[in-house]
Design an enzyme around this catalytic site. Structure first.
Site, short mmCIF file in Angstrom:
data_model
loop_
_atom_site.label_atom_id
_atom_site.label_comp_id
_atom_site.label_asym_id
_atom_site.label_seq_id
_atom_site.Cartn_x
_atom_site.Cartn_y
_atom_site.Cartn_z
N ARG A 1 -10.32 -10.81 -11.88
CA ARG A 1 -9.05 -10.27 -12.39
C ARG A 1 -8.06 -11.41 -12.52
NH1 ARG A 1 -6.02 -7.23 -7.30
NH2 ARG A 1 -4.37 -7.07 -8.87
N ARG A 2 -6.88 -11.11 -13.03
CA ARG A 2 -5.77 -12.06 -13.18
C ARG A 2 -6.19 -13.32 -13.95
NH1 ARG A 2 -5.31 -11.34 -7.18
NH2 ARG A 2 -3.68 -9.83 -6.76
N HIS B 1 -9.41 0.17 -11.11
CA HIS B 1 -9.01 1.18 -10.11
C HIS B 1 -7.54 1.54 -10.27
CE1 HIS B 1 -8.25 3.07 -6.22
NE2 HIS B 1 -7.40 2.10 -5.91
N PHE B 2 -6.68 0.53 -10.42
CA PHE B 2 -5.27 0.92 -10.45
C PHE B 2 -4.83 1.47 -11.81
CE2 PHE B 2 -4.30 -3.84 -10.46
CZ PHE B 2 -3.68 -3.92 -11.69
N HIS B 3 -5.65 1.21 -12.84
CA HIS B 3 -5.28 1.86 -14.10
C HIS B 3 -5.64 3.35 -14.10
CE1 HIS B 3 -4.31 -2.11 -15.72
NE2 HIS B 3 -3.57 -1.42 -16.57
N TYR C 1 1.57 5.10 -2.60
CA TYR C 1 1.85 6.51 -2.30
C TYR C 1 3.26 6.90 -2.73
CZ TYR C 1 -2.57 6.12 -0.02
OH TYR C 1 -3.90 5.90 0.20
N HIS D 1 0.80 -1.22 0.00
CA HIS D 1 0.00 0.00 0.00
C HIS D 1 0.84 1.27 0.00
CE1 HIS D 1 -3.65 2.09 -0.50
NE2 HIS D 1 -3.22 2.96 0.39
FE1 HAS Z 1 -5.91 1.88 -4.24
C1 HAS Z 1 -6.15 -1.56 -4.56
C2 HAS Z 1 -7.92 1.79 -1.49
C3 HAS Z 1 -5.46 5.28 -3.78
C4 HAS Z 1 -3.27 1.84 -6.45
N1 HAS Z 1 -4.92 0.43 -5.30
C5 HAS Z 1 -5.18 -0.93 -5.30
C6 HAS Z 1 -4.27 -1.60 -6.17
C7 HAS Z 1 -3.42 -0.64 -6.67
C8 HAS Z 1 -3.85 0.63 -6.13
C9 HAS Z 1 -2.24 -0.86 -7.59
O1 HAS Z 1 -9.03 -0.33 0.42
C10 HAS Z 1 -4.29 -3.09 -6.51
C11 HAS Z 1 -3.31 -3.89 -5.76
C12 HAS Z 1 -3.41 -5.34 -6.20
O2 HAS Z 1 -2.78 -5.68 -7.20
O3 HAS Z 1 -4.16 -6.08 -5.57
N2 HAS Z 1 -6.61 3.27 -2.92
C13 HAS Z 1 -7.43 3.03 -1.88
C14 HAS Z 1 -7.73 4.27 -1.18
C15 HAS Z 1 -7.04 5.26 -1.84
C16 HAS Z 1 -6.33 4.61 -2.91
C17 HAS Z 1 -8.60 4.45 0.02
N3 HAS Z 1 -4.64 3.28 -4.98
C18 HAS Z 1 -4.63 4.61 -4.66
C19 HAS Z 1 -3.57 5.28 -5.38
C20 HAS Z 1 -2.95 4.31 -6.13
C21 HAS Z 1 -3.63 3.06 -5.86
C22 HAS Z 1 -3.24 6.74 -5.26
C23 HAS Z 1 -1.81 4.40 -7.05
C24 HAS Z 1 -1.13 5.48 -7.31
N4 HAS Z 1 -6.87 0.40 -3.24
C25 HAS Z 1 -7.61 0.57 -2.12
C26 HAS Z 1 -8.07 -0.74 -1.64
C27 HAS Z 1 -7.56 -1.69 -2.50
C28 HAS Z 1 -6.81 -0.94 -3.50
C29 HAS Z 1 -8.90 -1.03 -0.47
C30 HAS Z 1 -7.73 -3.21 -2.41
C31 HAS Z 1 -8.85 -3.69 -3.23
C32 HAS Z 1 -8.93 -5.20 -3.19
O4 HAS Z 1 -9.88 -5.71 -2.59
O5 HAS Z 1 -8.07 -5.90 -3.74
C33 HAS Z 1 -7.00 6.73 -1.44
O6 HAS Z 1 -5.67 7.13 -1.22
C34 HAS Z 1 -7.65 7.61 -2.46
C35 HAS Z 1 -7.79 9.05 -1.98
C36 HAS Z 1 -7.99 10.00 -3.12
C37 HAS Z 1 -8.88 10.99 -3.16
C38 HAS Z 1 -8.98 11.86 -4.40
C39 HAS Z 1 -8.51 13.30 -4.18
C40 HAS Z 1 -8.53 14.05 -5.47
C41 HAS Z 1 -7.56 14.88 -5.91
C42 HAS Z 1 -7.69 15.50 -7.28
C43 HAS Z 1 -8.20 16.92 -7.21
C44 HAS Z 1 -8.60 17.37 -8.59
C45 HAS Z 1 -8.58 18.65 -9.02
C46 HAS Z 1 -9.01 18.94 -10.41
C47 HAS Z 1 -8.16 19.78 -8.18
C48 HAS Z 1 -9.82 11.27 -2.07
C49 HAS Z 1 -6.35 15.21 -5.11
C50 HAS Z 1 -10.45 18.65 -10.50
C51 HAS Z 1 -11.16 19.54 -11.43
C52 HAS Z 1 -12.49 19.50 -11.64
C53 HAS Z 1 -13.12 20.40 -12.61
C54 HAS Z 1 -13.38 18.55 -10.87
#
Ligand code: HAS
Length: 555
Positions: free
Chosen positions: A445-446, A380-382, A233, A229
């Site tokens: 998956r996989r 999700h991860f893509h 980050y 995890h």
């Molecule tokens: Fe995830 C699985 C939970 C973030 C990557 N994640 C994965 C896997 C990968 C991955 C590679 O809880 C698969 C691993 C595998 O092979 O099994 N993930 C989260 C949570 C977050 C999260 C809570 N993941 C990421 C990030 C990744 C990433 C970042 C890569 C860089 N993830 C999980 C969970 C799994 C998981 C479970 C396991 C699932 C399972 O069962 O297998 C949080 O950090 C996300 C927080 C993000 C936000 C978004 C904030 C938005 C921002 C943009 C602002 C936009 C602006 C412009 C200003 C709250 C900062 C907008 C303009 C407009 C006009 C609207």
């Protein structure tokens, strides 16, 4: 085309530091190009459009794709980018010790990558990028992975050396924001990789050499996710560096708050690691209570990303209003849409909105039952690492490569950069969008392409699989364009000077408290949190170990 203002006092990075960064970034894009070709084949195979030959199987290229994209492209790019930013913000060069460590790290990482690619292509390590036991690869695969990680540690020590050198000569001052963030990222990495180092050195290498017969599977997965995890980050924070430090300069605005940005990075150091059980919510052998603790901490690690979203909106709005924008969203129109450096990063941010929502869905205990081990997770991860992060890295490359090689980002390449971003986003919309839909329909998956003997449920997935394959084709075209841009920017673009944009902090921002740079305090809190979240569960998994499992070759 509206190009944002440039910095008249731009500092150029000297040749030695440039060469070091360039060496890392070029390997990153070599891995990216190869991995993208494998990705295309995977999509076509799952869409039922091709069948892989017996000498190069689906799972073999899936492993190569995951390792090369997820571990090699990202790590090489990150190290190269961070070295460049540290050099840029600490005076234009790197101390000799930092450079030497940087090169030693590069060689180790390169040798490790070569070993891993050889092991996978000879079909001796078809274990996917998570190399879950009891699937057992050749020991040389694990040794290669160790070299890759130890190399990145040594590169990190190089960055710490450069930081220490700067602080010695600037006592009592805050370090430059980019350098502070780079050091935070590499500290997070040092903590995170302890888990996978323990897994590989104490379990997988002795087991794969045959020195021990069986492996404690649940312990190995726990140690993997201890690393897995915070790994996400480690990918994300360099993109955040670009959003916080580079974006404001590119659009001609200011950094909203130096203190907020530093606090965000500290929160990631504290909260990234003690959350790994959210990848194991459906695994037996770990109690619900400990899973609950990790889920609560996972919801807390969402907070720094929300703070980042707030900070980005503030930066955009401040800029827009300074340009005379009125109304709630008038600032939106004032942004420099014709500048590929901005456009790519903005699209990356936009993608991170649904990506983050998907992460919160994954982390919710009840919803995880629906999506776990389905291709939703692949979707999700893509859109997290494969878009929010990768598209930011592409955007950085447009100007960083010419900066390092003494060339220019021309208007033509700027337009191609915008096209590249549009193509990548369109491809991802089809591919990752379909993956999310397929996951909700229960597609695992996989897995290679199959209709499970024409089972009606699996047949209903096929139109979505084909759509995903079309998306994969568009992504491949975008990847080819990106590699073309990298080659042109590095070797053929016209000679000249390209800015390395570094933002300045808004005068209206409050002062930065000194506590934010007291590493012993934060490292102690981070260690305490890791021990609290993992100490007992790991002890329990060792003392009450389930029966060990012999290695399996499932391919
Ligand atoms: Fe995830 C699985 C939970 C973030 C990557 N994640 C994965 C896997 C990968 C991955 C590679 O809880 C698969 C691993 C595998 O092979 O099994 N993930 C989260 C949570 C977050 C999260 C809570 N993941 C990421 C990030 C990744 C990433 C970042 C890569 C860089 N993830 C999980 C969970 C799994 C998981 C479970 C396991 C699932 C399972 O069962 O297998 C949080 O950090 C996300 C927080 C993000 C936000 C978004 C904030 C938005 C921002 C943009 C602002 C936009 C602006 C412009 C200003 C709250 C900062 C907008 C303009 C407009 C006009 C609207």
């Amino acid at each position: 085309m509206k190009m944002a203002q440039t910095d008249a006092h731009d500092i150029r990075i000297d040749r030695d530091a440039s060469n070091l960064s360039l060496a890392y970034i070029l390997v990153a894009f070599l891995a990216f190009g190869v991995a993208a070709s494998f990705g295309l084949l995977q999509g076509l195979d799952r869409g039922g459009m091709i069948q892989m030959p017996s000498w190069l199987t689906y799972y073999q290229i899936l492993t190569a794709h995951g390792v090369l994209m997820g571990l090699v492209f990202t790590t090489f790019f990150i190290v190269g980018f961070l070295f460049a930013g540290i050099a840029r913000t600490t005076g234009g060069s790197l101390p000799v010790s930092a450079r030497n460590l940087g090169w030693l790290g590069w060689w180790l990482m390169f040798v490790g990558t070569t070993m891993d690619v050889a092991a996978i292509l000879t079909n001796n390590a078809t274990v996917l990028y998570t190399f879950y036991a009891p699937m057992k690869a050749t020991p040389w695969f694990y040794i290669g992975a160790t070299a890759l990680i130890v190399g990145s540690w040594i590169a990190g020590y190089g960055m710490f050396a450069a930081y220490g050198h700067w602080r010695k000569n600037h006592r009592g001052q805050h370090s430059p924001l980019f350098t502070f963030m780079a050091v935070s990222t590499m500290l997070l990495w040092q903590i995170a990789t302890l888990g996978v180092a323990a897994e590989v050195l104490l379990q997988l290498i002795p087991w794969s050499f045959g020195w021990i017969d069986t492996v404690n599977v649940v312990l190995s997965r726990t140690l993997f996710w201890f690393f897995g995890h915070p790994l996400v980050y480690f990918w994300l924070l360099p993109a955040y560096i670009a959003w916080y430090v580079i974006m404001p300069k590119v659009i001609g605005s200011k950094i909203f708050s130096d203190a907020l940005a530093r606090l965000v990075f500290i929160l990631f150091i504290l909260l990234s690691t003690p959350v790994g059980f959210h990848h194991q919510l459906l695994e037996p052998g770990i109690s619900d209570g400990w899973k609950f603790v990790h889920v609560v901490l996972t919801m807390l690690v969402v907070v720094p990303s929300m703070m980042t979203a707030f900070s980005m909106f503030a930066t955009f709005e401040t800029y827009g209003r300074s340009q005379g924008a009125t109304g709630l969203f008038g600032w939106f129109k004032k942004l420099p849409w014709g500048d590929a450096r901005f456009f790519s990063m903005f699209m990356a941010m936009l993608w991170f909105v649904p990506a983050g929502i998907g992460g919160i869905i994954n982390a919710s205990n009840q919803l995880n039952i629906v999506v776990h081990n389905t291709i939703w997770v692949t979707g999700h991860f893509h859109i997290t690492v494969g878009t929010a992060v990768a598209v930011t890295f592409f955007g950085v490359s447009y100007w960083l490569l010419p900066h390092l090689t003494g060339r220019k980002l021309t208007r033509g390449v700027n337009s191609l950069g915008i096209l590249q971003t549009v193509l990548w986003s369109a491809g991802m919309l089809f591919m990752a969008g379909s993956m999310h839909a397929l996951g909700l329909m229960g597609a695992p998956r996989r897995t290679a392409g199959t209709t499970y003997n024409n089972d009606p449920t699996a047949l209903a997935w096929m139109p979505w699989q084909k759509l995903a394959a079309i998306g994969g084709g568009i992504l491949f075209a975008a990847a080819v364009l990106m590699v073309g841009i990298v080659i042109y920017q590095t070797f053929f673009a016209p000679k000249g000077e390209e800015e390395f944009p570094i933002g300045e902090v808004d005068e209206a921002a409050g002062p930065t408290p000194g506590i934010l740079e007291r590493w012993p305090v934060w490292l102690t809190v981070a260690t305490a949190l890791v021990v609290a979240a993992y100490g007992y569960p790991i002890y329990d998994l060792i003392v009450n170990a389930p029966p060990g499992v012999p290695g399996m070759r499932t391919w």
